[in-house]
Scaffold this active site. Sequence first.
Site, mmCIF file in Angstrom:
data_model
loop_
_atom_site.group_PDB
_atom_site.id
_atom_site.type_symbol
_atom_site.label_atom_id
_atom_site.label_comp_id
_atom_site.label_asym_id
_atom_site.label_seq_id
_atom_site.Cartn_x
_atom_site.Cartn_y
_atom_site.Cartn_z
ATOM 1 N N CYS A 174 3.018 -16.021 -3.542
ATOM 2 C CA CYS A 174 2.481 -16.466 -2.259
ATOM 3 C C CYS A 174 0.963 -16.602 -2.402
ATOM 4 C CB CYS A 174 2.839 -15.482 -1.152
ATOM 5 S SG CYS A 174 2.043 -15.828 0.433
ATOM 6 N N HIS A 196 3.179 -9.823 4.440
ATOM 7 C CA HIS A 196 3.885 -11.069 4.152
ATOM 8 C C HIS A 196 5.146 -11.213 5.001
ATOM 9 C CE1 HIS A 196 5.086 -14.599 1.889
ATOM 10 N NE2 HIS A 196 6.316 -14.116 1.995
ATOM 11 N N HIS A 232 0.474 -17.547 9.657
ATOM 12 C CA HIS A 232 -0.965 -17.742 9.813
ATOM 13 C C HIS A 232 -1.239 -18.566 11.063
ATOM 14 C CE1 HIS A 232 0.500 -21.177 7.484
ATOM 15 N NE2 HIS A 232 -0.523 -21.876 7.942
#
Length: 133
Positions: free
Chosen positions: A2, A44, A95
């Site tokens: 990631c 995450h 995000h």
Amino acid sequence: MCVFCDICEHKEDAKIVYENSKVIAFLDIEPISDGHVLVLPKYHADSISKIPEEYLLEVIATARKIVGVFEKEYQHRGYSIMQNGGECCDFGHFHLHVFPRVKDDGFGWTYPKQGGHYTDEIADKLRTYLEKL
């Protein structure tokens, strides 16, 4: 793998504008406008529903600080905050996009061909599920 986790761990370069133990904020590499910032949790997950609340609260608090900078330092009175989640999360890591806007800048929503429906049935269904939480 990631890229956003790598940025959180300082394994990848980014133009970081803010960071604490729960969030990191940095300039988007393909900005909609000057000052376009991505704010993400150092946790995450691809969906808002999977992130611990303390991380989400910090993400929102950080977005608020950034908007304050837009208003005070850059004299922007407009801004947008956007987020795509789940399978629509392009990087697989939750995000927020936070970016300054000016009136008539040409940015806008693009609606799908089908669109949605505005009905009592949809409102009732959502209300029922939310009341159960």
